[in-house]
Design an enzyme around this catalytic site. Structure first.
Site, short mmCIF file in Angstrom:
data_model
loop_
_atom_site.label_atom_id
_atom_site.label_comp_id
_atom_site.label_asym_id
_atom_site.label_seq_id
_atom_site.Cartn_x
_atom_site.Cartn_y
_atom_site.Cartn_z
N GLU A 191 -5.05 17.35 -11.91
CA GLU A 191 -5.14 17.61 -13.36
C GLU A 191 -6.65 17.96 -13.06
OE1 GLU A 191 -3.23 16.32 -15.93
OE2 GLU A 191 -4.80 15.66 -17.52
N HIS B 13 1.13 11.85 -27.77
CA HIS B 13 1.04 10.24 -27.01
C HIS B 13 0.27 9.61 -27.68
CE1 HIS B 13 1.37 11.39 -22.57
NE2 HIS B 13 2.46 10.68 -23.08
N LYS C 256 7.50 23.92 -14.22
CA LYS C 256 5.91 22.57 -14.15
C LYS C 256 5.20 22.84 -12.48
CE LYS C 256 5.51 17.59 -14.81
NZ LYS C 256 5.25 16.99 -15.20
N ASN D 146 -0.61 19.09 -20.43
CA ASN D 146 -0.92 17.98 -22.28
C ASN D 146 -0.54 19.15 -23.39
OD1 ASN D 146 -1.19 16.17 -20.32
ND2 ASN D 146 -3.88 17.19 -19.84
N LYS E 114 3.05 11.85 -11.38
CA LYS E 114 2.39 10.76 -12.12
C LYS E 114 3.21 9.97 -12.34
CE LYS E 114 -0.30 13.85 -14.98
NZ LYS E 114 -1.35 14.54 -16.03
N HIS F 123 0.72 17.09 -26.27
CA HIS F 123 0.40 15.08 -25.46
C HIS F 123 -0.87 14.79 -26.44
CE1 HIS F 123 3.62 17.26 -23.69
NE2 HIS F 123 3.61 15.48 -23.23
N HIS G 286 9.71 10.03 -26.78
CA HIS G 286 8.75 10.54 -26.64
C HIS G 286 9.00 12.11 -26.65
CE1 HIS G 286 5.35 12.03 -24.12
NE2 HIS G 286 6.45 13.15 -22.94
N GLU H 282 9.86 19.23 -23.89
CA GLU H 282 9.25 19.92 -23.18
C GLU H 282 9.80 20.87 -22.71
OE1 GLU H 282 6.85 17.57 -21.84
OE2 GLU H 282 7.15 15.96 -22.20
N ARG I 84 0.97 -1.34 -0.02
CA ARG I 84 0.08 0.34 -0.21
C ARG I 84 1.02 1.19 -0.33
NH1 ARG I 84 -3.22 -2.90 3.82
NH2 ARG I 84 -4.70 -3.60 2.72
N ARG J 219 -3.58 22.18 -15.14
CA ARG J 219 -2.74 21.56 -14.48
C ARG J 219 -2.91 20.61 -16.19
NH1 ARG J 219 0.85 16.46 -11.23
NH2 ARG J 219 1.71 15.80 -12.92
N1 LIG Z 1 5.38 10.87 -15.02
C1 LIG Z 1 4.61 12.45 -16.01
O1 LIG Z 1 5.08 13.61 -15.62
C2 LIG Z 1 6.15 12.18 -16.75
C3 LIG Z 1 5.96 13.20 -18.21
C4 LIG Z 1 7.08 13.57 -18.96
C5 LIG Z 1 7.10 12.01 -19.48
N2 LIG Z 1 6.74 10.70 -18.58
C6 LIG Z 1 7.56 9.66 -18.89
O2 LIG Z 1 8.38 9.59 -19.58
C7 LIG Z 1 8.85 8.64 -20.25
C8 LIG Z 1 10.12 9.03 -21.33
O3 LIG Z 1 11.04 9.88 -20.04
P1 LIG Z 1 13.11 9.53 -21.03
O4 LIG Z 1 12.63 10.24 -21.99
O5 LIG Z 1 13.15 9.70 -19.75
O6 LIG Z 1 12.63 8.28 -21.64
P2 LIG Z 1 13.96 7.07 -20.35
O7 LIG Z 1 13.83 6.72 -19.26
O8 LIG Z 1 13.66 5.74 -21.56
O9 LIG Z 1 15.02 7.43 -21.03
C9 LIG Z 1 15.49 7.53 -22.54
C10 LIG Z 1 16.85 6.48 -22.00
O10 LIG Z 1 18.17 6.97 -22.20
C11 LIG Z 1 18.43 6.75 -20.48
N3 LIG Z 1 19.50 7.02 -20.63
C12 LIG Z 1 19.01 7.77 -19.07
N4 LIG Z 1 19.48 8.51 -18.31
C13 LIG Z 1 21.08 9.10 -18.95
C14 LIG Z 1 21.93 8.78 -18.88
N5 LIG Z 1 22.26 10.15 -18.56
N6 LIG Z 1 23.54 8.70 -19.71
C15 LIG Z 1 22.71 7.50 -21.13
N7 LIG Z 1 21.57 7.21 -21.08
C16 LIG Z 1 20.79 7.53 -20.14
C17 LIG Z 1 17.65 5.39 -20.59
O11 LIG Z 1 18.29 4.00 -20.51
C18 LIG Z 1 16.97 5.56 -22.08
O12 LIG Z 1 17.70 4.63 -22.77
C19 LIG Z 1 8.11 8.02 -20.94
O13 LIG Z 1 7.89 6.85 -20.77
C20 LIG Z 1 7.37 9.08 -20.27
O14 LIG Z 1 5.55 8.67 -20.70
C21 LIG Z 1 6.78 11.31 -17.34
#
Ligand SMILES: NC(=O)c1ccc[n+]([C@@H]2O[C@H](COP(=O)([O-])OP(=O)(O)OC[C@H]3O[C@@H](n4cnc5c(N)ncnc54)[C@H](O)[C@@H]3O)[C@@H](O)[C@H]2O)c1
Length: 345
Positions: free
Chosen positions: A216, A231, A206, A224, A127, A227, A246, A169, A105, A220
């Site tokens: 949201e 998305h 943000k 989006n 999120k 997105h 992304h 972003e 939990r 908030r």
């Molecule tokens: N929760 C939220 O509010 C929110 C907002 C925007 C995006 N997201 C989510 O975030 C995700 C995308 O995030 P992302 O682009 O960070 O993706 P990710 O976590 O897959 O990282 C991208 C790539 O970079 C590599 N990597 C990470 N840090 C590194 C570093 N310092 N050096 C070398 N390689 C590194 C990772 O292994 C991966 O291959 C999506 O799933 C999206 O839906 C969430």
């Protein structure tokens, strides 16, 4: 809200943070890249701990990986006082936070975001979740990390394509809330930005929005922008050869939704052109096969922001000013995808 620490010396700051916290056990979740590039930077500042590593990539942000993480937590006998450290990008933060928040939990977690995208966006705001049946972030919850420790040191090993993905972003933050910020970004080559300064401004934007509307219900939704369509495009090509990062998908989404802004909120043609020039200069054009349009629009209707059959968008009145809950029909989305394809390559 979570505590956000902008760190110039991440190893020292993390050690200091952990010393002031009481927890029974410490667990680190990393992916196959961050274990190699980022874990060595903080390893020495971590007291006794165990590590769980999963295969990097969005396609692993799923229930199978969650099951493995929950198994690891159970085998390590983590109790309710354990603390999880999510070391990685948005995939690690979203999924690690989700697993921590549902295990027994809910146990506490902190985020150490290592991509630009997760530093300016994903790690802040609570999120959490995973993809399911081809739908992005379909299963998830809102829950805040205890803290987020942000350091640009991690960006040194980040591939350029990932850096550019995160930049989408940042552009969005300017477009939805700060015309001067957008202007400043536009005036510089994207690779030469002062990331440290930009991360602080973007996180500020943000955080400000999330604090006013954590769940949201209204404001908030402006986060989006780009997105709903972005998305859908990201989801549609997720497991295919046309797979987009992304931010690359969001860049297309922002252009399509800027077009919708000019149609529904009368954003000026001049501003639409400024947005086109800026985004195309950074991301180029990724033409979308028109045969895919209908499926992409179907996916838009699965978007969590929608209520029933009405498709609600967040659109720009002008650069720096965004409005939410703008009802858009299927035909207009189709037009926006056609508009995107007709932009100069
Ligand atoms: N929760 C939220 O509010 C929110 C907002 C925007 C995006 N997201 C989510 O975030 C995700 C995308 O995030 P992302 O682009 O960070 O993706 P990710 O976590 O897959 O990282 C991208 C790539 O970079 C590599 N990597 C990470 N840090 C590194 C570093 N310092 N050096 C070398 N390689 C590194 C990772 O292994 C991966 O291959 C999506 O799933 C999206 O839906 C969430």
């Amino acid at each position: 809200m979570e505590t956000i620490i902008f760190s110039a010396q991440i190893a020292q700051d993390l050690a200091r943070y952990l010393q002031t916290r009481k927890y029974s056990k410490l667990g680190v979740i990393a992916d196959s890249h961050t274990i190699q590039h980022c874990y060595p930077i903080i390893q020495s500042s971590l007291p006794e701990h165990s590590v769980y590593t999963f295969e990097a990539g969005e396609i692993h942000k799923n229930l199978d990986t969650c099951i493995q993480i929950w198994q690891w937590m159970t085998e390590q006998a983590f109790d309710r006082k354990a603390l999880i450290v999510n070391l990685g990008g948005g995939v690690t933060g979203d999924m690690g936070g989700f697993c921590a928040s549902t295990y027994k939990r809910g146990i506490r977690f902190i985020n150490i975001p290592t991509t630009l995208l997760s530093q300016v966006d994903a790690s802040v705001g609570g999120k959490l979740g995973i993809d399911f049946m081809g739908y992005k972030n379909h299963i998830g919850i809102f829950n805040q990390p205890e803290a987020v420790l942000i350091s640009d040191e991690f960006l040194k090993s980040l591939p350029e394509a990932e850096l550019r993905s995160g930049y989408a972003e940042i552009i969005k933050h300017g477009l939805i809330s700060n015309a001067n910020y957008f202007e400043g970004l536009k005036s510089k080559d994207w690779q030469r930005q002062d990331w440290k300064a930009i991360i602080e401004i973007s996180v500020g934007i943000k955080k400000d929005v999330v604090e006013k509307d954590p769940k949201e219900d209204g404001l908030r939704k402006i986060l989006n922008f780009g997105h709903t369509i972005g998305h859908a495009i990201e989801s549609f090509y997720l497991d295919t050869e046309r797979h987009l990062l992304h931010g690359e998908a969001i860049a297309i989404g922002m252009l399509a939704e800027a077009f919708l802004s000019s149609k529904f909120l009368r954003m000026s043609p001049m501003e639409l052109k400024v947005i086109e020039d800026m985004i195309l200069a950074v991301y180029g054009k990724n033409e979308i096969p028109s045969a895919d349009f209908e499926s992409i629009i179907d996916l838009c209707f699965q978007d969590k922001k929608n209520e029933g059959s009405i498709l609600n968008f967040s659109l720009l009145r002008r650069i720096g000013d965004c409005e939410y809950n703008i009802a858009v029909g299927r035909d207009e989305i189709l037009q926006s995808l056609t508009y995107y394809n007709e932009l100069p390559a």
